[in-house]
Write a protein that holds these residues in place. Structure first.
Motif, PDB file in Angstrom:
ATOM      1  N   SER A 140       0.829  -1.212   0.000  1.00  0.00           N
ATOM      2  CA  SER A 140       0.000   0.000   0.000  1.00  0.00           C
ATOM      3  C   SER A 140       0.863   1.261   0.000  1.00  0.00           C
ATOM      4  CB  SER A 140      -0.947  -0.006   1.205  1.00  0.00           C
ATOM      5  OG  SER A 140      -0.229   0.104   2.427  1.00  0.00           O
TER       6      SER A 140
ATOM      7  N   GLY B 102      -3.299   6.549   4.519  1.00  0.00           N
ATOM      8  CA  GLY B 102      -3.708   5.385   3.742  1.00  0.00           C
ATOM      9  C   GLY B 102      -3.036   4.113   4.188  1.00  0.00           C
TER      10      GLY B 102
ATOM     11  N   VAL C 109      -5.085   0.905   5.590  1.00  0.00           N
ATOM     12  CA  VAL C 109      -5.025  -0.342   4.830  1.00  0.00           C
ATOM     13  C   VAL C 109      -4.364  -1.446   5.657  1.00  0.00           C
ATOM     14  CG1 VAL C 109      -3.987  -1.451   2.804  1.00  0.00           C
ATOM     15  CG2 VAL C 109      -5.061   0.795   2.588  1.00  0.00           C
TER      16      VAL C 109
ATOM     17  N   CYS D 202      -7.025   0.093  -0.856  1.00  0.00           N
ATOM     18  CA  CYS D 202      -5.845   0.882  -1.229  1.00  0.00           C
ATOM     19  C   CYS D 202      -6.008   1.443  -2.643  1.00  0.00           C
ATOM     20  CB  CYS D 202      -4.595   0.020  -1.137  1.00  0.00           C
ATOM     21  SG  CYS D 202      -3.074   0.903  -1.529  1.00  0.00           S
TER      22      CYS D 202
END
Length: 348
Positions: free
Chosen positions: A21, A93, A97, A113
């Motif tokens: 990710s 993020g 994730v 993602c």
């Protein structure tokens, strides 16, 4: 030995998904959302606040971002600000994730993602430079993670209230709207958590009240009604002017490449339509229509994606994955844009 391997596998899986990710969120959004200089919006005032956030120029409802960057001591020129806020975006993020991979399913985590990296929110993060939004998004993702985590009720109240308090100090009205939306739709599926969320609200408001009293009484930061005055201008002819123009393109720009995935979520979970409509109505009352909608809608899209996955069968999960990957392809098929002040601003 088998027990050790069994216990370590979730951590290895989380680590690998987090690395994947990180690479996706680092490399993909700048490629998808590369913008000409004329399409970018720069908040030049925040750099001056970072040099000293304890002045009358600091807005009382947006304190945390300039304060954090001031404390860090890492900002010596405006370019540093762009670099650091971009890393906050990536960090948000990756943490989200990675937590999904650890708590739920690595396939869901990877699909989320791709959804994030091709979302209008990351378009805004690549285009609107120097705003408090990246830290707000980091905090709302932490809030989502805590909602789905298993803690004792009192600890959960404490953690949620602290994250909410930080969000309120970073961008008060934005965070209140975000948490309201997330809480309402979370409670649709977890009605037994009502008292926990109410307790977190109460504790966060007490902390914020004390914080606000301190900065207004003991620092040069003063009270202003900028938000109220801007909102008041949006009624009547100004509202009509902004929202009747470019209606079709403005609607397309709400989700860009995510439209197939969003329509699928709305089909699977019709209540999500209410959430997106509410986000759109709020964004219609601001000049930054595309930016506000992206910030408000992304957390509840993530929430509905998690809830959808928990009830989906094998085939339905594969459809979600296909649509999440396909969003990247769709983003490259036509010129990307956002809506501001009733106008369409193309990235290229």
């Amino acid at each position: 030995m088998k027990l050790i391997l069994k216990l370590s596998f979730p951590f290895v899986k989380t680590f690998l998904v987090s690395i994947i990710s990180f690479v996706i969120l680092l490399k993909l959004p700048p490629v998808l959302f590369d913008a000409k200089m004329e399409a970018k919006v720069f908040n030049f005032g925040i750099y001056q606040l970072i040099l000293n956030p304890w002045t009358e120029n600091t807005q009382w409802d947006q304190f945390l971002t300039p304060w954090i960057l001031w404390v860090s001591g890492l900002i010596s020129k405006p370019e540093d600000l762009v670099f650091i806020l971009n890393w906050f975006t990536i960090l948000s993020g990756v943490i989200f994730v990675g937590s999904i991979a650890h708590r739920s399913d690595w396939l869901l985590a990877i699909s989320l993602c791709f959804i994030l990296s091709s979302s209008p929110l990351y378009l805004i993060f690549q285009t609107w430079i120097g705003f408090s939004d990246p830290i707000t998004f980091l905090l709302i993702t932490l809030y989502l993670i805590l909602l789905y985590s298993e803690f004792l009720p009192k600890l959960k109240i404490l953690y949620l209230s602290f994250v909410l308090f930080l969000g309120m100090t970073n961008h008060l009205f934005q965070m209140l709207a975000l948490v309201f939306l997330v809480n309402v739709f979370y409670l649709v599926y977890h009605k037994d958590k009502t008292m926990i969320l109410l307790g977190a609200y109460a504790f966060a408001f007490v902390m914020y009240g004390l914080f606000l009293f301190y900065i207004l009484k003991c620092t040069p930061i003063g009270w202003n009604q900028t938000r109220v005055s801007v909102f008041s201008k949006m009624w009547g002819n100004e509202f009509i002017r902004m929202n009747q123009s470019e209606f079709l393109l403005g609607t397309v720009g709400l989700f860009h490449g995510l439209w197939p995935f969003v329509v699928y979520i709305m089909y699977r979970m019709p209540i999500s339509i209410l959430g997106f409509v509410f986000c759109y109505l709020l964004s219609m009352m601001t000049y930054d229509t595309g930016r506000v909608f992206a910030i408000l809608s992304t957390p509840i899209l993530l929430l509905f994606s998690i809830q959808n996955w928990q009830t989906a069968n094998f085939f339905e999960k594969r459809i979600s994955i296909i649509f999440s990957i396909g969003s990247i392809i769709i983003c490259k098929l036509y010129p990307l844009f956002y809506k501001w002040d009733g106008k369409i601003i193309y990235l290229q």
